[in-house]
Scaffold this motif. Structure first.
Motif, mmCIF file in Angstrom:
data_model
loop_
_atom_site.group_PDB
_atom_site.id
_atom_site.type_symbol
_atom_site.label_atom_id
_atom_site.label_comp_id
_atom_site.label_asym_id
_atom_site.label_seq_id
_atom_site.Cartn_x
_atom_site.Cartn_y
_atom_site.Cartn_z
ATOM 1 N N ILE A 1 0.869 -1.184 0.000
ATOM 2 C CA ILE A 1 0.000 0.000 0.000
ATOM 3 C C ILE A 1 0.906 1.234 0.000
ATOM 4 N N ALA A 2 0.805 2.032 -1.041
ATOM 5 C CA ALA A 2 1.687 3.199 -1.161
ATOM 6 C C ALA A 2 1.118 4.334 -0.316
ATOM 7 N N THR A 3 2.015 5.127 0.259
ATOM 8 C CA THR A 3 1.611 6.190 1.173
ATOM 9 C C THR A 3 2.337 7.464 0.831
ATOM 10 N N SER A 4 1.646 8.582 0.902
ATOM 11 C CA SER A 4 2.379 9.846 0.919
ATOM 12 C C SER A 4 1.725 10.777 1.922
ATOM 13 N N LEU A 5 2.461 11.824 2.281
ATOM 14 C CA LEU A 5 1.991 12.760 3.290
ATOM 15 C C LEU A 5 1.780 14.129 2.654
ATOM 16 N N ALA A 6 0.816 14.865 3.202
ATOM 17 C CA ALA A 6 0.569 16.219 2.706
ATOM 18 C C ALA A 6 0.079 17.067 3.877
ATOM 19 N N ASP A 7 0.214 18.379 3.730
ATOM 20 C CA ASP A 7 -0.177 19.309 4.788
ATOM 21 C C ASP A 7 -1.710 19.477 4.774
ATOM 22 N N PRO A 8 -2.407 18.983 5.792
ATOM 23 C CA PRO A 8 -3.873 19.024 5.757
ATOM 24 C C PRO A 8 -4.471 20.408 6.021
ATOM 25 N N THR A 9 -3.627 21.378 6.373
ATOM 26 C CA THR A 9 -4.174 22.733 6.518
ATOM 27 C C THR A 9 -4.325 23.370 5.132
ATOM 28 N N ASP A 10 -3.825 22.690 4.094
ATOM 29 C CA ASP A 10 -3.785 23.240 2.750
ATOM 30 C C ASP A 10 -4.438 22.234 1.783
ATOM 31 N N ALA A 11 -5.717 22.448 1.465
ATOM 32 C CA ALA A 11 -6.449 21.487 0.624
ATOM 33 C C ALA A 11 -5.801 21.339 -0.750
ATOM 34 N N ALA A 12 -5.202 22.408 -1.254
ATOM 35 C CA ALA A 12 -4.557 22.324 -2.571
ATOM 36 C C ALA A 12 -3.353 21.390 -2.515
ATOM 37 N N ALA A 13 -2.619 21.424 -1.401
ATOM 38 C CA ALA A 13 -1.463 20.527 -1.249
ATOM 39 C C ALA A 13 -1.931 19.077 -1.178
ATOM 40 N N VAL A 14 -3.064 18.847 -0.528
ATOM 41 C CA VAL A 14 -3.607 17.492 -0.446
ATOM 42 C C VAL A 14 -4.057 17.047 -1.844
ATOM 43 N N ALA A 15 -4.733 17.936 -2.569
ATOM 44 C CA ALA A 15 -5.205 17.599 -3.923
ATOM 45 C C ALA A 15 -4.019 17.250 -4.819
ATOM 46 N N ALA A 16 -2.912 17.978 -4.640
ATOM 47 C CA ALA A 16 -1.743 17.755 -5.493
ATOM 48 C C ALA A 16 -1.106 16.392 -5.237
ATOM 49 N N ALA A 17 -1.369 15.809 -4.066
ATOM 50 C CA ALA A 17 -0.767 14.510 -3.735
ATOM 51 C C ALA A 17 -1.600 13.336 -4.263
ATOM 52 N N ILE A 18 -2.787 13.636 -4.792
ATOM 53 C CA ILE A 18 -3.677 12.561 -5.251
ATOM 54 C C ILE A 18 -3.126 11.908 -6.522
ATOM 55 N N ARG A 19 -3.214 10.583 -6.543
ATOM 56 C CA ARG A 19 -2.812 9.795 -7.723
ATOM 57 C C ARG A 19 -4.046 9.038 -8.210
ATOM 58 N N PRO A 20 -3.959 8.450 -9.396
ATOM 59 C CA PRO A 20 -5.136 7.695 -9.874
ATOM 60 C C PRO A 20 -5.555 6.593 -8.899
ATOM 61 N N GLU A 21 -4.566 6.005 -8.183
ATOM 62 C CA GLU A 21 -4.897 4.876 -7.304
ATOM 63 C C GLU A 21 -5.141 5.305 -5.847
ATOM 64 N N THR A 22 -5.279 6.608 -5.612
ATOM 65 C CA THR A 22 -5.534 7.076 -4.234
ATOM 66 C C THR A 22 -6.933 6.653 -3.804
ATOM 67 N N ARG A 23 -6.985 5.942 -2.693
ATOM 68 C CA ARG A 23 -8.256 5.381 -2.235
ATOM 69 C C ARG A 23 -8.740 6.055 -0.956
ATOM 70 N N MET A 24 -7.788 6.615 -0.183
ATOM 71 C CA MET A 24 -8.181 7.154 1.126
ATOM 72 C C MET A 24 -7.266 8.310 1.515
ATOM 73 N N ILE A 25 -7.851 9.246 2.287
ATOM 74 C CA ILE A 25 -7.064 10.310 2.910
ATOM 75 C C ILE A 25 -7.357 10.237 4.406
ATOM 76 N N LEU A 26 -6.302 10.213 5.206
ATOM 77 C CA LEU A 26 -6.455 10.173 6.671
ATOM 78 C C LEU A 26 -5.885 11.455 7.259
ATOM 79 N N ILE A 27 -6.734 12.171 7.983
ATOM 80 C CA ILE A 27 -6.268 13.404 8.627
ATOM 81 C C ILE A 27 -6.742 13.431 10.081
ATOM 82 N N GLU A 28 -6.144 14.343 10.842
ATOM 83 C CA GLU A 28 -6.651 14.668 12.176
ATOM 84 C C GLU A 28 -7.179 16.097 12.113
ATOM 85 N N THR A 29 -8.281 16.359 12.771
ATOM 86 C CA THR A 29 -8.871 17.700 12.695
ATOM 87 C C THR A 29 -7.952 18.748 13.305
#
Ligand SMILES: *Cc1c(COP(=O)(O)O)cnc(C)c1O
Length: 402
Positions: A130-158
Motif C-alpha cells: 500500500i503506497a503512502t504519501s503525506l501532505a499538509d492538511p491545513t492546505d487542501a490544494a497541497a492534499v489535492a496535489a498529492a492525489i494519484r489515480p490509485e488514491t483510495r483514502m485520505i487520513l487526517i486529524e482535525t
C-alpha cells in the motif's frame, strides 16, 4: 509422595457455573460481562445467531455486551451507526486502513499525524504493497496535489499534535467527495463535543477512546465507525480476524467515564481558554497556541469549524530552551508531566523529549517545536490552582538563563 487428587475432592458445584441469582429489580450500574464464550441451546440456534435471525453473542473476539454498550454511546455522540470498539486507538487506525485498503492502493496522510499512525503509514502499510504519501492538511490544494489515480483514502486529524493546527476539513471533504476517495478523520483531539466529522464530509471517524472520551487514563481503547455498511463490515471482519478485541473491563471503565464526558469536556475547555490567555501574558512565554485565540494561525477556520469549542489542548513556547523546560516541570511537581492527553487532571508534555524525539531537531524547529515547547492537556481542576501553578512554573523557567 502426596496422594494424587481424587475426583471426589472436586465438587461439581465448583466446576460448573452457578446460575446467576434472580432479581425482580434491575441493576442500575452497567453490568460487567467478562465471559469469553456464550452457550447456545442448540446447533439450530447457533445457525440462527450466525445468520443474524436471532441476536446472541458467541465468542468475545467477535463482540461482547460491554463493547456494544460503549459503541452505542459513542455512535449517539457521533451521529454514527454500527461503530466498532477495538483494543486501542491505534487498533482503530489500523482497522480502518488495513480493513479497507489493499496492495496497489495509495493513501495520503496528514503530515503531522499521531506518531504511530505515521509509522503505520510509512513503514508497515508499504510492506503490504500500500503506497503512502503525506501532505499538509491545513492546505487542501497541497492534499489535492498529492492525489494519484490509485488514491483510495485520505487520513487526517482535525487538530494536529502538538501545534494545534486545523485541517481544512471542508476543503478536503469537497475533494474526496468529487473524486470518490474515502476521507478518514481521527477526531481524538476534537471529540464529537466540538465537531461531528461525519456531518462535515468524513466517511470514517476514528477515536482513541483512551483519551478524552474515557477520560481517566485507566482504559486503552479505540473506536471506528464508517458511513457505508460495506465498509463497516470490512473493518469489523479485519478487526475480528486480527484480534483487535477490546477488553470488557476497559469498555466498562470507558462507559463509566463517558457518563461525565460532557461535564468534563466543558469544564476542561473553559479552563483551557482561561489558561491560554493567562500564559500569553506571562514574561518568559514566547507564544501560546489555542485555536480560539485571535493570534492562532488558523483562528478563522477554528471559529468556522468549532464555533466556541476550542477544546482542552493548549500549547506554549518558553523563551528559554531545555534548562528552562526542566525548571518549569521541577517547579510544578504536583502536575503530571506525562505524554498523554484527555485525563480528568491536567497533564503536561514536552514533545522534543517524547512524541517528537525521533524527529530531527531541524525538522522539529521547522514545525515550531523547540526545546521550550510544551503541550498542556487541561483538566478539570479549579482554574485558580492551574493559573497559580503555571505562574510558578513559567517564573522558574524565566529565571533560568540558557
Ligand atoms: C493517542 C492517540 C492515538 C492512539 O491511541 P491509543 O489508544 O494510544 O492507541 C491515535 N490518534 C491520536 C490523535 C491520539 O492522540
Amino acid at each position: 509422595m502426596p496422594d494424587s487428587p481424587n475426583s471426589a475432592d472436586i465438587p461439581d458445584s465448583l466446576v460448573r457455573r452457578t446460575p446467576w441469582p434472580q432479581s425482580a429489580s434491575r441493576a442500575v450500574g452497567t453490568p460487567l460481562q467478562p465471559s469469553v464464550v456464550y452457550a447456545s441451546d442448540t446447533p439450530d440456534q447457533l445457525d440462527a445467531q450466525y445468520e443474524g435471525r436471532v441476536k446472541g453473542y458467541t465468542y468475545a473476539r467477535e463482540g461482547h455486551p460491554n463493547a456494544e454498550v460503549l459503541a452505542a454511546k459513542i455512535d449517539a455522540l457521533e451521529g454514527a451507526t454500527g461503530g466498532l470498539i477495538v483494543g486501542s486507538g491505534m487498533a482503530a487506525v489500523t482497522a480502518a486502513l488495513m480493513g479497507l485498503l489493499g496492495a496497489g492502493d495509495h493513501v495520503i496522510g496528514g503530515d503531522q499525524l499521531y506518531g504511530r499512525s505515521l509509522r503505520l503509514m510509512m513503514q508497515d502499510l508499504q510492506r503490504f504493497g500500500i503506497a503512502t504519501s503525506l501532505a499538509d492538511p491545513t492546505d487542501a490544494a497541497a492534499v489535492a496535489a498529492a492525489i494519484r489515480p490509485e488514491t483510495r483514502m485520505i487520513l487526517i486529524e482535525t487538530v494536529s499534535n502538538p501545534t494545534l493546527r486545523l485541517a481544512d476539513l471542508e476543503g478536503i471533504a469537497a475533494i474526496t467527495r468529487a473524486r470518490g476517495i474515502l476521507l478518514a478523520v481521527d477526531a481524538t483531539f476534537t471529540t464529537p463535543r466540538a465537531l461531528r466529522v461525519l456531518d462535515h464530509g468524513a466517511d470514517i471517524v476514528i477515536h482513541s477512546v483512551t483519551k478524552l472520551l474515557a477520560g481517566h487514563s485507566d482504559a486503552t481503547l479505540g473506536y471506528v465507525a464508517a458511513r457505508d455498511p460495506a465498509h463497516r463490515k470490512a473493518i469489523y471482519d479485519f478487526a475480528v480476524t486480527t484480534g483487535l478485541t477490546p477488553s470488557p473491563f476497559d469498555c466498562w471503565l470507558a462507559e463509566r467515564g463517558l457518563h461525565s464526558f460532557h461535564l468534563r469536556y466543558d469544564r476542561a475547555e473553559a479552563n483551557a481558554a482561561r489558561l491560554a490567555d493567562h500564559l500569553a501574558g506571562l514574561t518568559g512565554v514566547r507564544r501560546v497556541l489555542y485555536p480560539l485565540r485571535p493570534d492562532h494561525p488558523d483562528h478563522n477556520r477554528a471559529v468556522g469549524l468549532l464555533g466556541a469549542r476550542g477544546g482542552n489542548m493548549v500549547s506554549f513556547e518558553l523563551t528559554g530552551g531545555r534548562a528552562a523546560a526542566n525548571a518549569l516541570t521541577r517547579a510544578m511537581p504536583d502536575l503530571a508531566f506525562a505524554p498523554t492527553l484527555g485525563d480528568i487532571g491536567t497533564t503536561l508534555s514536552h514533545p522534543a523529549s517524547s512524541s517528537h524525539r525521533a524527529v530531527a531537531p531541524e525538522a522539529r524547529q521547522q514545525i515550531g517545536i523547540s526545546e521550550g515547547f510544551f503541550r498542556i492537556s487541561v483538566g478539570c481542576e479549579d482554574i485558580d490552582l492551574l493559573l497559580a501553578e503555571f505562574g510558578r512554573g513559567v517564573a522558574a523557567a524565566a529565571s533560568v538563563a540558557d
